[in-house]
Design an enzyme around this catalytic site. Structure first.
Site, PDB file in Angstrom:
ATOM      1  N   HIS A 210      61.458  86.541 108.890  1.00 47.10           N
ATOM      2  CA  HIS A 210      62.284  86.716 109.819  1.00 47.10           C
ATOM      3  C   HIS A 210      62.139  85.492 110.909  1.00 47.10           C
ATOM      4  O   HIS A 210      61.897  84.741 110.627  1.00 47.10           O
ATOM      5  CB  HIS A 210      61.021  87.858 110.991  1.00 47.10           C
ATOM      6  CG  HIS A 210      61.011  89.371 109.839  1.00 47.10           C
ATOM      7  ND1 HIS A 210      60.416  90.478 110.378  1.00 47.10           N
ATOM      8  CD2 HIS A 210      61.624  89.808 109.126  1.00 47.10           C
ATOM      9  CE1 HIS A 210      60.760  91.085 110.125  1.00 47.10           C
ATOM     10  NE2 HIS A 210      60.907  91.141 108.694  1.00 47.10           N
TER      11      HIS A 210
ATOM     12  N   GLU B  89      62.399  84.925 114.267  1.00 47.98           N
ATOM     13  CA  GLU B  89      60.443  84.657 115.449  1.00 47.98           C
ATOM     14  C   GLU B  89      59.829  83.779 113.834  1.00 47.98           C
ATOM     15  O   GLU B  89      59.374  82.407 114.199  1.00 47.98           O
ATOM     16  CB  GLU B  89      59.818  86.167 115.613  1.00 47.98           C
ATOM     17  CG  GLU B  89      60.498  86.583 115.894  1.00 47.98           C
ATOM     18  CD  GLU B  89      61.063  88.286 115.698  1.00 47.98           C
ATOM     19  OE1 GLU B  89      61.460  87.396 114.148  1.00 47.98           O
ATOM     20  OE2 GLU B  89      60.590  88.806 115.727  1.00 47.98           O
TER      21      GLU B  89
ATOM     22  N   CYS C 224      58.313  92.585 114.923  1.00 47.87           N
ATOM     23  CA  CYS C 224      57.768  93.457 114.390  1.00 47.87           C
ATOM     24  C   CYS C 224      55.875  93.879 114.782  1.00 47.87           C
ATOM     25  O   CYS C 224      56.415  92.417 114.752  1.00 47.87           O
ATOM     26  CB  CYS C 224      58.306  93.318 113.239  1.00 47.87           C
ATOM     27  SG  CYS C 224      57.820  92.074 111.999  1.00 47.87           S
TER      28      CYS C 224
ATOM     29  N   CYS D 196      55.597  89.806 112.373  1.00 50.70           N
ATOM     30  CA  CYS D 196      56.169  89.253 113.483  1.00 50.70           C
ATOM     31  C   CYS D 196      54.625  88.574 115.021  1.00 50.70           C
ATOM     32  O   CYS D 196      54.098  88.114 115.389  1.00 50.70           O
ATOM     33  CB  CYS D 196      57.276  88.377 114.173  1.00 50.70           C
ATOM     34  SG  CYS D 196      58.632  88.537 112.889  1.00 50.70           S
TER      35      CYS D 196
END
Ligand SMILES: Nc1nc(=O)c(N)c(NC[C@H](O)[C@H](O)[C@H](O)COP(=O)(O)O)[nH]1
Ligand SMILES: [Zn+2]
Length: 170
Positions: free
Chosen positions: A54, A56, A91, A101
């Site tokens: 992801h 992040e 998320c 994250c």
């Protein structure tokens, strides 16, 4: 001031546009910023690093790699006023089962000091994959301020869903 927030969020959107479109996730861009001096500590976008990563997560991973420490210890090297800008809120749950994250952000805080203090995001997560994202509540319960920066929603969602099936006429 607000115009600064929007221009920083646009930098994150520029990152998101580098992400490979897929139907099974969103194309997100993020950046870690030292809010004391405006220094960009790291940028990241969905799938930038190997594995199902992801945006992040890529910011945190890239920074930890530059210090040769594991991602879970990256909080140790973050300046006092580190914030994260992400085009989509972090998320709280992932269909893949990978660590969300929100947890990655929470663990940058040791005993509630240092680490990532604020999350600036451009949109809430659409309910496509996991229904309502409960991540934001977890962040706020841990004292992390979540701030919605408005004005880029349409652009962010268009980029985020580029790999998704288009409804007729959409
Ligand atoms: N904030 C955020 N940054 C990202 O880089 C990204 N891809 C998502 N996407 C959220 C979405 O809920 C998950 O992508 C799906 O739940 C599938 O999970 P995986 O990505 O396969 O772990 N959200
Ligand atoms: Zn995530």
């Amino acid at each position: 001031d607000p115009s600064d927030h929007k221009s920083i969020l646009r930098l994150a959107l520029n990152e998101a546009e580098k992400s490979e479109p897929k139907p099974t996730n969103f194309r997100v861009g993020a950046l870690l910023l030292n809010e004391s001096n405006g220094e960009v500590l790291a940028t990241g976008y969905t799938l930038e690093l190997p594995g199902n990563t992801h945006a992040e997560q890529c910011c945190l991973l890239k920074l930890s790699e530059s210090y040769s420490i594991p991602e879970e210890r990256v909080g140790e090297i973050l300046p006092e006023n580190t914030v994260i800008y992400t085009t989509m809120e972090p998320c709280g749950k992932r269909l893949s089962g990978n660590l969300p994250c929100v947890e990655r952000i929470l663990r940058t805080q040791k005993e509630g000091k240092g680490g990532i203090r604020k999350v600036y995001h451009g949109v809430s997560e659409p309910e496509t994959f996991v229904g309502e994202n409960v991540g934001r509540t977890k962040l706020e319960e841990s004292g992390i301020t979540c701030i919605h920066i408005s004005g880029l929603e349409d652009d962010i969602l268009k980029v985020a869903t580029a790999g998704h099936e288009r409804e007729a006429g959409e």
